[in-house]
Design an enzyme around this catalytic site. Structure first.
Site, PDB file in Angstrom:
ATOM      1  N   HIS A 187       0.843  -1.202   0.000  1.00 29.50           N
ATOM      2  CA  HIS A 187       0.000   0.000   0.000  1.00 29.50           C
ATOM      3  C   HIS A 187       0.878   1.252   0.000  1.00 29.50           C
ATOM      4  O   HIS A 187       2.032   1.202   0.439  1.00 29.50           O
ATOM      5  CB  HIS A 187      -0.861   0.042   1.272  1.00 29.50           C
ATOM      6  CG  HIS A 187      -1.986  -0.936   1.309  1.00 29.50           C
ATOM      7  ND1 HIS A 187      -2.151  -1.840   2.330  1.00 29.50           N
ATOM      8  CD2 HIS A 187      -3.029  -1.138   0.471  1.00 29.50           C
ATOM      9  CE1 HIS A 187      -3.241  -2.563   2.111  1.00 29.50           C
ATOM     10  NE2 HIS A 187      -3.796  -2.161   0.991  1.00 29.50           N
ATOM     11  N   CYS A 199      -2.568   0.694   9.643  1.00 30.37           N
ATOM     12  CA  CYS A 199      -3.568  -0.290   9.196  1.00 30.37           C
ATOM     13  C   CYS A 199      -4.557  -0.661  10.296  1.00 30.37           C
ATOM     14  O   CYS A 199      -5.684  -1.067  10.018  1.00 30.37           O
ATOM     15  CB  CYS A 199      -2.880  -1.574   8.761  1.00 30.37           C
ATOM     16  SG  CYS A 199      -1.358  -1.342   7.870  1.00 30.37           S
TER      17      CYS A 199
HETATM   18  C1  CIR Z   1      -3.485  -7.497   3.794  1.00 31.14           C
HETATM   19  O1  CIR Z   1      -2.642  -8.020   3.042  1.00 31.14           O
HETATM   20  O2  CIR Z   1      -4.513  -6.985   3.367  1.00 31.14           O
HETATM   21  C2  CIR Z   1      -3.242  -7.533   5.274  1.00 31.14           C
HETATM   22  N1  CIR Z   1      -2.571  -8.739   5.623  1.00 31.14           N
HETATM   23  C3  CIR Z   1      -2.443  -6.334   5.703  1.00 31.14           C
HETATM   24  C4  CIR Z   1      -3.154  -5.040   5.494  1.00 31.14           C
HETATM   25  C5  CIR Z   1      -2.311  -3.862   5.799  1.00 31.14           C
HETATM   26  N2  CIR Z   1      -3.093  -2.679   5.720  1.00 31.14           N
HETATM   27  C6  CIR Z   1      -2.617  -1.492   5.419  1.00 31.14           C
HETATM   28  O3  CIR Z   1      -1.441  -1.346   5.050  1.00 31.14           O
HETATM   29  N3  CIR Z   1      -3.456  -0.481   5.456  1.00 31.14           N
END
Ligand code: CIR
Length: 258
Positions: free
Chosen positions: A166, A253
């Protein structure tokens, strides 16, 4: 400066261990430790003068504690996203019910298919929003997002991503024109007007810090980043996120700040 009054988090579920991972940070999360780290995260947020709404764990979605991705919350509107990761797409449904407690119906917007967008790709810098075009956020999602933001008087620009999951995996705004940048974002022209704090490669994970009302929360175990953030004059709290890092998750996140 007090900007945020509220934070939403969701407790990690037992199926967290099945969450999506790129394998960049190897290992399987230890659920009990993840819960303890989540407790510390909530405590740190509460120290920043926000009201923390803690949602219960949702076993239907292994990654549902990463509550930043299914929504983007601004001062003027809430945008329910359309996560590009298939296993995460349904996370929006229950989150929207909570968001309705904070925003009136007419200020709740949606990204719809074929557009996809995840909140981790959105970085708010005042009234301007940078959006990463990633494996999770596509061109149509960005088009819808920009169009919606424009109706509320916000501007938006796209940032092409090369390696990171991201946008905010590698670049984060700490207000006061201060931007933490790592890897592919160090030399990007998109960010030329900011004071850039360059993160050394070996501490790249810690580019994902969060500013909450003049306190910056920094992941534990990254001395160079800790020192750099402190020297900017912020109050700093560190929180260990080792179990979330195994799933490519960071401090931003784990919450929605608004
Ligand atoms: C994913 O791959 O969607 C989750 N394991 C981690 C999400 C991380 N979120 C973020 O960077 N906003």
């Amino acid at each position: 400066m007090k900007k945020f009054n509220n934070v939403i988090v969701r407790r990690p579920c037992r199926r967290l261990v099945e969450g999506i991972t790129s394998g960049l940070y190897p290992g399987r999360p230890d659920y009990e430790l993840a819960l303890k780290q989540h407790d510390s995260y909530i405590k740190a947020l509460a120290q920043c003068g926000v009201r923390v709404t803690v949602l219960p764990a949702d076993e239907a979605f292994p990654d549902s504690c990463f509550v930043e991705d299914p929504a983007v919350l601004t001062e003027r509107c809430a945008i329910i996203t359309n996560p590009g990761a298939a296993s995460r797409n349904g996370e929006t449904v229950s989150l929207e019910k909570t968001i309705r407690l904070f925003y009136p119906e007419e200020r709740i917007e949606h990204i719809t298919s074929p557009g996809t967008l995840e909140g981790g790709d959105v970085m708010m810098c005042g009234d301007h929003f940078f959006v990463g075009r990633s494996e999770r956020t596509n061109e149509e999602g960005i088009r819808q997002f920009a169009q919606t933001l424009a109706r509320y008087g916000y501007t938006c620009s796209e940032v092409a991503l090369e390696h990171v999951l991201h946008l905010k995996t590698g670049v984060n705004y700490l207000e006061n024109n201060n931007l933490l940048v790592s890897g592919e974002f160090i030399d990007k022209a998109d960010f030329r007007d900011y004071r850039k704090i360059v993160i050394p490669e070996e501490e790249a994970y810690a580019a994902n810090c969060i500013w909450v009302n003049d306190t910056v929360i920094v992941p534990e175990g990254y001395p160079a980043v800790l020192e750099a953030v402190r020297s900017l004059g912020y109050d700093v709290i560190t929180v260990d996120t080792s179990e979330y890092r195994k799933l490519d998750g960071g401090l931003s996140c784990l919450s929605l700040r608004f």
